[in-house]
Write an enzyme that holds these catalytic residues in place. Structure first.
Site, PDB file in Angstrom:
ATOM      1  N   GLY A 106       2.492  -1.622   2.099  1.00 29.72           N
ATOM      2  CA  GLY A 106       2.204  -0.210   1.888  1.00 29.72           C
ATOM      3  C   GLY A 106       0.723   0.096   1.814  1.00 29.72           C
ATOM      4  O   GLY A 106       0.214   0.997   2.486  1.00 29.72           O
ATOM      5  N   CYS A 156      -0.173  -2.830 -11.041  1.00 23.65           N
ATOM      6  CA  CYS A 156       0.863  -1.832 -11.360  1.00 23.65           C
ATOM      7  C   CYS A 156       1.325  -2.086 -12.793  1.00 23.65           C
ATOM      8  O   CYS A 156       2.514  -2.227 -13.070  1.00 23.65           O
ATOM      9  CB  CYS A 156       2.018  -1.894 -10.361  1.00 23.65           C
ATOM     10  SG  CYS A 156       2.873  -3.465 -10.269  1.00 23.65           S
TER      11      CYS A 156
END
Length: 474
Positions: free
Chosen positions: A112, A228
């Site tokens: 991504g 994250c």
């Protein structure tokens, strides 16, 4: 019912304060994650949805979550389903990278951020996308091939391998493995795997990764550090360590609006960092800092260096002393150089063929440039990656346009009948005039050449989708 680990709750309440923490906990336990996509600007112009403010050119929020698996245009690489916070890297690249560079995305799977970065980089840049874990590296290679940009190299190596390779980069993205707190809302398994011991293991591993790759960053180069996760051990404390131990300056982004509700530094230090918190900002958990290495930065991918000496040698290869690029398969506006690895033939843009040669010698290269096909001794069998490449000269091949139902059957690797007047040989299969793969027409039947490992496995379907509403015209 979801419950959060008590050690996580205790630590994070102190770090964030009660009000901020309660908004986070409520979002994790009670709220649905927003759905977002990022269009591929090299293949389409626009899509339905609300622009994502930190990635307005390509990022879109969707009001619902459709059955993406059953959209042939997703498989054709016209868009990528990506969590909105992760698209913040687009803003960082556009602000700090103004000239062509050579960049490394070190921990890139599933792809991504790599495809987001490639869309944001100035044209003429070369992006290495690397994933150390073998299985995940195959997923990365698949998504890069679907994206279709020729100026990318996919590798399966550890940071120390890059250190040995002597390759030098202007920009490095280290989206390092972390304890995954930012995934708690979307992945209940991440909650079960969390522990304070894992946090401790992660912040130490993250420092090792950055240390191993630091010498590959040119003086004055940019390191984008991201996780994250929420805790300061893996976030602010590691950024502070990079500055103190390795010599870096934390850079501030301009234009970050208060309305985006991005949380800044939580440890009391004054360097700028960016934290997305579910329930506060409109996305999942992400932490990012942009660091500049000490020294003077001379921008440029290095791919232009030493080209004069190599051109004659490479052209000799193209004329018959090795693999050849079939006439007409690719757009002619690029100088292409052939390369071969394990019976697979690639077309490498000439401006960085020397960089490819260095990578092939020192790293495990999974994909580079345009993957043309395999040669088993009876001619080149065109590869799926060629069909999806933005460099494909699709007018060179006979084409068959499929209906939606037939396109789904094709993507399931089922038999799809071709019109009776279809020429024999390799046929480009399209949906809405967009290439999705190849069939070999042998007269009485046609062989579906879609990759077995890419096929749609689900037998369910949701009907034709129209997420992408403006296809890129050649």
């Amino acid at each position: 019912m979801k419950t959060l680990p008590e050690d996580f709750r205790t630590y994070t309440q102190v770090l964030m304060g009660e009000k901020l923490y309660q908004r986070l906990e409520h979002a994790i336990l009670e709220e649905e994650a927003p759905t977002s996509i990022r269009i591929n600007p090299f293949k389409c112009k626009d899509a339905d949805g609300e622009p994502i403010p930190w990635c307005p050119e390509t990022g879109r929020y969707l009001s619902t979550r459709p059955g993406f698996t059953f959209d042939p245009l997703l498989h054709a690489g016209l868009y990528y389903v990506q969590e909105a916070s992760s698209m913040f890297v687009d803003m960082a690249i556009r602000q700090f990278v103004k000239e062509p560079v050579m960049m490394l995305d070190l921990c890139a799977a599933p792809g991504g951020k790599s495809t987001a970065v490639r869309a944001a980089l100035p044209e003429g840049s070369l992006l290495f996308s690397n994933e150390p874990m073998r299985t995940r590296s195959q997923i990365l290679a698949e998504n890069v091939q679907k994206f279709g940009h020729p100026d990318m190299i996919v590798t399966n190596n550890y940071p120390r391998d890059y250190k040995k390779s002597k390759l030098q980069f202007d920009v490095i993205l280290t989206d390092v493995p972390c304890s995954g707190e930012g995934m708690f809302r979307k992945d209940e398994g991440a909650i079960g795997e969390w522990s304070t011991q894992n946090v401790n293991n992660c912040w130490q591993l993250q420092r090792e990764i950055v240390s191993d790759i630091w010498n590959c960053l040119k003086p004055g180069g940019i390191l984008i550090y991201s996780t994250c996760t929420f805790n300061a051990h893996e976030d602010e404390e590691n950024v502070d360590w990079i500055c103190e131990e390795l010599g870096a300056e934390v850079m501030a982004l301009e234009g970050v609006e208060d309305a985006w509700n991005i949380t800044r530094n939580l440890t009391g230090t004054d360097f700028p960092v960016y934290r997305f918190i579910p329930g506060v900002s409109r996305g999942e958990g992400l932490f990012m800092a942009i660091l500049k290495k000490e020294g003077e930065w001379e921008a440029g991918s290095s791919a232009k260096e030493n080209r004069k000496d190599k051109k004659k040698k490479d052209k000799k290869v193209a004329k018959g002393k090795g693999p050849e690029i079939p006439d007409g398969w690719l757009k002619a506006d690029t100088e292409w150089m052939p390369a071969e690895s394990n019976e697979t033939v690639y077309a490498i843009p000439g401006r960085w063929k020397d960089i490819y040669d260095q990578a092939e010698k020192n790293l495990k290269v999974l994909h580079a440039g345009v993957k043309l096909g395999t040669d088993k001794g009876k001619g080149l069998i065109p590869d799926q990656a060629l069909a999806l490449s933005t460099m494909l000269n699709k007018d060179h091949f006979p084409q068959v346009e499929l209906s939606y139902d037939d396109a789904i059957r094709y993507l399931r690797k089922e038999a799809v009948n071709l019109p009776a007047d279809t020429p024999k040989g390799y046929v480009l299969i399209t949906y809405r005039q967009v290439p999705i793969g190849w069939e070999k027409n042998i007269g009485n039947r046609a062989n579906n050449l879609y990759p077995q490992e890419w096929k749609i496995k689900s037998s369910h379907g949701t009907g034709e989708l129209f997420i992408v509403n403006s296809l890129q015209q050649e």
